[in-house]
Scaffold this active site. Structure first.
Site, PDB file in Angstrom:
ATOM      1  N   HIS A 276      37.305  73.938  -0.481  1.00  0.00           N
ATOM      2  CA  HIS A 276      38.764  74.102  -0.541  1.00  0.00           C
ATOM      3  C   HIS A 276      39.417  73.834   0.609  1.00  0.00           C
ATOM      4  CE1 HIS A 276      37.683  75.527  -4.652  1.00  0.00           C
ATOM      5  NE2 HIS A 276      37.172  76.561  -4.091  1.00  0.00           N
ATOM      6  N   ASP A 327      33.437  72.804  -9.100  1.00  0.00           N
ATOM      7  CA  ASP A 327      33.510  74.344  -9.180  1.00  0.00           C
ATOM      8  C   ASP A 327      33.450  75.068 -10.327  1.00  0.00           C
ATOM      9  OD1 ASP A 327      34.540  76.726  -7.988  1.00  0.00           O
ATOM     10  OD2 ASP A 327      36.429  75.805  -7.275  1.00  0.00           O
TER      11      ASP A 327
END
Length: 459
Positions: A276, A327
């Protein structure tokens, strides 16, 4: 598993093939024992060749929580307050509370089938669901890791397993909450789990096992330091700076922002993947790029959770590398991750073709090449259609309406921006043809098993 390779020379012939140096015409790729033995461009097809119109190298998926595939779409009802990652996380905690290792295996297999059908050929499984329902260790402390490895074996996807160290609920070694009991290990138990995961991984042809401190809020500085001997030359992945609250909490704890603190206190280098890294200052962005670490970007999940947008332009200008991941697996599609990565930048800058490296460059081609190279590095492998590498190949249907009359970089652009997974025809992983006409060979069985598990978990 059908269509397994038998070790003999076999050849695939592609009219268009994306090689490391760019698109080539009439390419024969010779396979032996799951790897590419020869690549011959400008060739003539032979009678024994399996012929296809177009080939891309399989895309690495550098960040997955496979068990979350089972809750896709179940967290889209508005709550009484502002919804965020933190409210989504509470729903996730409740969902996973009842899962057994068999449940995890079935859900992971579903996710891995969809990854292969969607153009991903290797997954970085950031795996933190370790223990039984009360938080106690199984007799085999790595039993949950064995479940996701078994799912990889069931489906054929390449596996980089990243067993997660998760010890605390927040910065400053705050005690974990009861809802986190299934995740929590100290360093001694983590070392045993890591050793067990390595033993289970030997059953797969080219599995990699790395190290994953969950986040700066979930491990202590001492633990982060003590993990280094275990990591050695292995991939090291960490969640970092995903949320504004995380940044604020890190500042309150240390006086430093998360990426700044990590770069000052750990030996971050090309082994690392910063997952991220959404909220960075300009100086953090440049320093992260110069460290050699790969930025692990998950645009679909980051959009679903309302995380924000990664500062990709400044990161790339500083020489940074990136890859993509699915994810939370709310939607699994390699091309969609790339498309959304570019579209987020277009919406922010009110411009087009932001991630093309220079004038005249193809945006789709640069996106694909960047994510392929960075994602493979983050997973401890090399990516591409080249001699010596695993035969991880995706073929496209050039009769698809979005693909007709395309050649060269127009194929990549049309795949990323106009068709996505609907144009995928076949997928080979380690030389095995696992997907034909867009469907994985064991899809029906995997869906049946998945549906039975979901009936129990959602009831």
């Amino acid at each position: 598993m059908s269509a397994r390779s038998d070790g003999r020379h076999r050849s695939l012939f592609f009219e268009h093939c994306l090689l490391p140096e760019g698109w080539a015409r009439n390419v024969r790729v010779t396979l032996e024992q799951g790897r590419i033995a020869a690549v011959d461009a400008g060739a003539e097809p032979s009678p024994g060749d399996e012929r296809h119109p177009c080939a891309l190298p399989g895309m690495p998926n550098l960040h997955s929580h496979a068990f979350q595939r089972g809750m896709a779409g179940l967290a889209e009802q508005r709550g009484p307050a502002n919804d965020s990652f933190w409210t989504w996380r509470e729903i996730m905690y409740r969902f996973v509370q009842r899962m057994t290792p068999d449940d995890v295996r079935a859900i992971a297999a579903m996710a891995y089938v969809e990854m292969l059908e969607g153009g991903f050929t290797r997954v970085g499984e950031f795996h933190y669901l370790h223990h039984d329902r009360e938080g106690g260790a199984f007799a085999d402390v790595a039993q949950m890791s064995a479940a996701v490895l078994a799912a990889a074996g069931d489906t054929g996807i390449g596996m980089t397993l990243l067993p997660v160290l998760y010890s605390y609920a927040g910065f400053g070694a705050q005690p974990p909450a009861p809802t986190q009991a299934r995740f929590v290990n100290d360093l001694d138990r983590y070392a045993r789990l890591f050793e067990g995961a390595q033993a289970h991984a030997r059953a797969l042809p080219d599995a990699v096992v790395g190290v994953a401190p969950h986040s700066l809020r979930a491990v202590s500085p001492d633990q982060l330091r003590d993990l280094e001997p275990l990591a050695k030359a292995r991939p090291v992945h960490i969640h970092i700076a995903e949320q504004v609250k995380e940044v604020d909490d890190c500042l309150a704890w240390s006086g430093r922002r998360p990426v700044e603190w990590l770069l000052n206190n750990a030996e971050v280098d090309a082994r690392w993947c910063l997952v991220h890294a959404t909220h960075m200052t300009e100086s953090e962005t440049v320093a992260a790029a110069r460290s050699g670490a790969v930025a692990g970007l998950c645009p679909i999940t980051e959009a679903n959770l309302g995380d924000g947008l990664f500062p990709v332009e400044a990161f790339l200008q500083a020489g940074g590398r990136y890859g993509i991941g699915s994810d939370s697996n709310v939607l699994i599609d390699a091309a969609e991750e790339l498309r959304l990565l570019e579209y987020g930048q277009r919406l922010t800058r009110r411009a087009r073709n932001v991630m093309a490296r220079e004038s005249g460059r193809s945006t789709g081609a640069d996106l694909y090449a960047g994510a392929l190279t960075g994602g493979a590095a983050a997973l401890g492998v090399e990516g591409g259609i080249a001699v010596g590498l695993p035969a991880d190949i995706v073929s496209l249907n050039l009769d698809h309406p979005a693909m007709v009359h395309r050649a060269g970089d127009a194929i990549t652009d049309s795949f990323v921006f106009a068709s996505g997974r609907s144009a995928i025809d076949c997928v080979w992983r380690h030389g095995d043809k696992l997907v034909s006409e867009g469907r994985h060979h064991v899809r029906d069985r995997v869906v049946r098993d998945y549906a039975k598990v979901l009936e129990t978990l959602i009831a």
